[in-house]
Design a protein around this motif. Structure first.
Motif, PDB file in Angstrom:
ATOM      1  N   ARG B  63      22.063  81.485  20.850  1.00 20.19           N
ATOM      2  CA  ARG B  63      21.906  80.334  21.658  1.00 20.19           C
ATOM      3  C   ARG B  63      21.639  79.044  20.620  1.00 20.19           C
ATOM      4  O   ARG B  63      21.941  77.880  21.082  1.00 20.19           O
ATOM      5  N   ASN B  94      32.439  78.073  21.487  1.00 16.53           N
ATOM      6  CA  ASN B  94      32.413  78.630  22.946  1.00 16.53           C
ATOM      7  C   ASN B  94      31.893  79.958  23.256  1.00 16.53           C
ATOM      8  O   ASN B  94      31.881  80.655  22.156  1.00 16.53           O
ATOM      9  N   THR B  95      31.175  80.061  24.232  1.00 15.47           N
ATOM     10  CA  THR B  95      30.333  81.328  24.479  1.00 15.47           C
ATOM     11  C   THR B  95      30.946  82.184  25.470  1.00 15.47           C
ATOM     12  O   THR B  95      31.546  81.803  26.428  1.00 15.47           O
ATOM     13  N   PHE B  97      29.465  84.527  28.049  1.00 14.13           N
ATOM     14  CA  PHE B  97      28.074  85.012  28.338  1.00 14.13           C
ATOM     15  C   PHE B  97      27.889  86.336  28.753  1.00 14.13           C
ATOM     16  O   PHE B  97      28.794  87.045  29.511  1.00 14.13           O
ATOM     17  N   GLN B  98      26.735  86.823  28.919  1.00 13.46           N
ATOM     18  CA  GLN B  98      26.156  88.186  29.290  1.00 13.46           C
ATOM     19  C   GLN B  98      26.626  87.900  30.811  1.00 13.46           C
ATOM     20  O   GLN B  98      26.283  86.818  31.275  1.00 13.46           O
ATOM     21  N   GLN B  99      27.170  88.636  31.472  1.00 16.29           N
ATOM     22  CA  GLN B  99      27.484  88.802  32.964  1.00 16.29           C
ATOM     23  C   GLN B  99      28.602  87.496  33.226  1.00 16.29           C
ATOM     24  O   GLN B  99      28.694  87.257  34.274  1.00 16.29           O
ATOM     25  N   ALA B 101      29.090  84.587  33.746  1.00 15.96           N
ATOM     26  CA  ALA B 101      28.755  83.212  34.320  1.00 15.96           C
ATOM     27  C   ALA B 101      30.157  82.462  34.555  1.00 15.96           C
ATOM     28  O   ALA B 101      30.276  81.411  34.183  1.00 15.96           O
ATOM     29  N   LEU B 102      31.254  83.066  35.344  1.00 13.40           N
ATOM     30  CA  LEU B 102      32.427  82.590  35.770  1.00 13.40           C
ATOM     31  C   LEU B 102      31.918  81.639  36.863  1.00 13.40           C
ATOM     32  O   LEU B 102      31.024  81.864  37.707  1.00 13.40           O
ATOM     33  N   PHE B 103      32.612  80.505  37.320  1.00 11.55           N
ATOM     34  CA  PHE B 103      32.335  79.714  38.291  1.00 11.55           C
ATOM     35  C   PHE B 103      33.151  80.003  39.276  1.00 11.55           C
ATOM     36  O   PHE B 103      34.125  80.319  39.746  1.00 11.55           O
ATOM     37  N   ARG B 162      38.461  81.870  29.001  1.00 11.10           N
ATOM     38  CA  ARG B 162      38.043  80.591  29.250  1.00 11.10           C
ATOM     39  C   ARG B 162      37.350  80.166  28.048  1.00 11.10           C
ATOM     40  O   ARG B 162      37.391  78.793  27.798  1.00 11.10           O
ATOM     41  N   ALA B 163      36.849  80.853  27.238  1.00  8.16           N
ATOM     42  CA  ALA B 163      36.229  80.313  25.782  1.00  8.16           C
ATOM     43  C   ALA B 163      37.379  80.213  24.836  1.00  8.16           C
ATOM     44  O   ALA B 163      37.338  79.227  24.214  1.00  8.16           O
TER      45      ALA B 163
END
Lengths: 297, 387
Positions: B63, B94-95, B97-99, B101-103, B162-163
């Motif tokens: 982070r 770019n990250t 994310f765990q789970q 975090a898609l929009f 996405r990243a």
């Protein structure tokens, strides 16, 4: 054979489950609506008696619109302004509760609910006292010699809070703001905070991340809050009665007056119908514009 | 004790250009030290993993690289530029994310297009890149779906696309496979490696699963309680752990208390399991009289009823348990000094010892490692955390 039976039962089950609700709706919504419609199409043969006769007089509707047009316009204008104020006050509060309040969250949510322990009427009467000529609000303004300033910006009129449209709108805003905060809070609270991280990771400033992610995802809450605020606010008459004057009358107080004081049931019923029709149409248009079905999917 | 393994050859991480420099970085939350003087460099095109149990500081480090946390001290440099205080939306990393975090309110296509659009990339270039990346993650047919209409593995690949669509200088992955079931996770491990080779971007991968780290990484930083315990190739970390914690966290290990009795150059003489033996190439830093830990991997243990090589020194041991596990038989042994040992022996058809037998237990010289500190420093629950 057995599977066919269970399949049939499977088809009937939803209706069986629906029936208590359907029965409720028929008894307490459709039947009263039908009665109300019959009254709305009736005539009052004697001005001094509460009786009415069904004569299919459709002109009752146009008469009601003609006679109460100012009150109709005022109701929707006051309720609209109060709803906008509720969004302006409620959204930031809900945002704070959902994302920033931390361990204070439950306490603050509780505080929002606390006023409900007192009746709506009493709270509004309390405002009457607070805002009255000898009340603490004006007392403070006088002590600070700010009355001329508040007169100039339109917060008071001739050195008084009460009996103004501002007081009515203020009262409506105060009374309905929790109904705006709670649904917005619920929709914000469901948003995964990591979505904000993700948006910022993908080159959005915090403000842009809010606009593109949080705001669209919280619109169902704003939509629900608006319905919960606007509809009762438009029909409200306590605020108009207690905080306003004859020039701030809203449709709710007119209907109440027609029913309770003039015993003119047909006209009251016709006015109620018109009011419902406008609200229903408004909600449908609003739902269409905000596209909540899309959002909910 | 030289470890020259062909498996390590292609990575050669030390020669690459530095992409990310973690320069003596610490992060303190109140009086909790989350990251304690981390100091390492990640090079271009490398698959770098940060591995450790939960709370070891690996996610906080990630982070800080992403910009969501600011170092309490030290500096983070991205291609030589100090970015310690640059907000995330201005960093070219770019990250995933765990789970994920898609929009949820956007289609797969719009999710992937989010970064380039926010960066004001020209419209047809956005379209070209998004289509290209959806191709790379094999999701072209799902472009118009909502994330909720996809399986976990597909969502994972959307997050990756996405990243990557932003061509970041480094891709940060925060336990991205944690939410997938075992089979899918193993597929995604290979898929991630393939994609990384295809795009050639530096991957920084955070995981608590040592097997995952060993499978995918060029280099691994093993972290514990905010400190980096060791950085090295999977092979180095497995064969030559630097600390008792690393030895216990990666794979399985026999960890026995040992005492140094003599030293000569890099050859150290120790007492272990009731025997005296020489450890060559020792870099434990232990002095004569010090207590330490001696490690041998179970699969490096020999267990024999009859001694096949009379020159080999052995330890007498009693078999307390033998479990057939398919390719190997897992033996639990009791050593003369009371210590326990585990040995994985290839499952031959016959001649295998049975519980109760007295056996010769031994290991080849180069497979033992002497470590500073007591065996109690190893993680309590070992590493078989499959979650």
């Amino acid at each position: 054979m057995a599977s066919e039976t269970s399949l049939r039962q499977g088809r009937k089950a939803p209706y069986a489950l629906l029936s208590p609700g359907m029965l409720w709706l028929i008894l307490f919504f459709l039947v009263p609506m039908w009665t109300l419609l019959r009254i709305a199409l009736s005539e009052k043969p004697n001005a001094f008696l509460p009786d009415y006769e069904l004569t299919w007089r459709w002109a009752n509707f146009s008469d009601a619109v003609d006679r109460f047009q100012p009150e109709l316009v005022r109701s929707f204008a006051y309720a609209g302004i109060a709803t906008l104020l509720c969004i302006a006050i409620g959204y930031p509060l809900a945002y704070f509760l959902a994302f920033k309040a931390g361990r204070w969250r439950s306490l603050l949510l509780g505080l929002i609910m606390v006023p409900f322990f007192t009746s709506f009427l009493i709270r509004t009467i309390a405002w009457q006292t607070i805002l009255g000529q000898e009340g603490p609000a004006l007392g403070l303004l006088r002590a600070l010699s700010l009355v001329s300033v508040t007169d100039a910006i339109g917060l008071t009129r001739d050195g008084a809070f009460l009996n103004t449209p501002q007081a009515v709108v203020g009262g409506l805003t105060y009374n309905f703001v929790p109904f705006m905060i709670l649904p917005i809070y619920v929709s914000l609270e469901k948003i995964d905070a990591r979505l904000m991280d993700a948006a910022q990771d993908l080159y959005s400033t915090p403000a842009a991340a809010f606009r593109k992610i949080v705001l669209p995802l919280s619109l169902p809450g704003v939509f629900a809050g608006t319905l919960l605020t606007f509809i009762p606010a438009a029909g409200d008459y306590i605020n108009a009665e207690l905080l306003g004057n004859v020039k701030t009358g809203m449709i709710g107080s007119q209907i109440a007056k027609l029913f309770l004081k003039e015993s003119n049931y047909p006209e009251a019923a016709a006015l109620s119908f018109i009011f419902m029709a406008i609200i229903t149409a408004g909600v449908l248009i609003y739902a269409k514009l905000l596209g909540t079905e899309e959002l909910a999917a | 004790m030289t470890v020259a393994e062909p498996i390590d050859a292609p990575s050669a991480p030390d020669q690459g250009r530095a992409v990310i420099e973690i320069d003596d970085v610490s992060k303190v939350f109140g009086d909790y030290v989350a990251v304690d003087h981390a100091d390492f460099t990640i090079t271009e095109g490398e698959f770098f993993s940060m591995l450790g149990p939960s709370g070891c500081g690996k996610t906080t480090t990630l982070r800080m690289i992403a910009g969501f946390e600011t170092p309490s001290s030290g500096a983070i440099r991205l291609e030589g530029q100090d970015v310690s205080r640059v907000p995330p939306h201005k960093r070219d990393v770019n990250t995933v994310f765990q789970q994920y975090a898609l929009f949820p309110h956007m289609s797969v296509w719009d999710n992937v297009a989010y970064g380039p659009r926010a960066k004001k990339v020209a419209k047809d270039e956005v379209a070209r890149r998004v289509d290209e990346l959806l191709e790379v993650v094999r999701l072209s047919d799902f472009a118009q779906r909502r994330p909720s209409q996809l399986s976990g593995g597909q969502q994972q690949r959307v997050a990756l696309a996405r990243a990557l669509v932003n061509y970041p200088k480094a891709l940060l992955l925060d336990e991205p496979l944690g939410a997938l079931d075992l089979k899918l996770r193993q597929n995604m491990q290979l898929e991630l490696k393939r994609i990384q080779r295809e795009v050639g971007i530096t991957f920084i991968f955070v995981t608590h699963d040592q097997e995952e780290a060993l499978t995918m990484s060029d280099r691994i930083a093993v972290m514990n309680q905010g400190r980096v315990e060791q950085i090295g190739s999977p092979r180095e970390i497995y064969d030559r752990p630097a600390t008792v914690f690393v030895a216990g966290f990666i794979g399985q290990a026999n960890l026995w208390p040992a005492t140094v009795t003599a030293r000569q150059g890099t050859t150290t003489t120790i007492d272990v399991a009731g025997r005296t033996l020489d450890v060559t190439d020792d870099d434990s830093g232990l002095a004569v009289g010090d207590a330490g830990t001696f490690m041998v991997r179970p699969e490096r243990m020999h267990v024999e009823l009859e001694l096949s090589d009379p020159d080999r020194w052995t330890v007498f041991a009693t078999v307390t348990d033998a479990v057939f596990q398919g390719p190997v038989v897992r033996y639990e042994l009791a050593l003369p000094d009371g210590a326990a040992a585990v040995a994985h022996v290839p499952a031959r058809r016959d001649g295998l010892p049975l519980p109760g037998d007295t056996v010769h237990a031994s290991w080849s010289d180069e497979s033992g490692v002497l470590l500073a500190g007591s065996p109690a420093l190893a993680p309590a629950t070992g590493n078989d955390d499959a979650d």
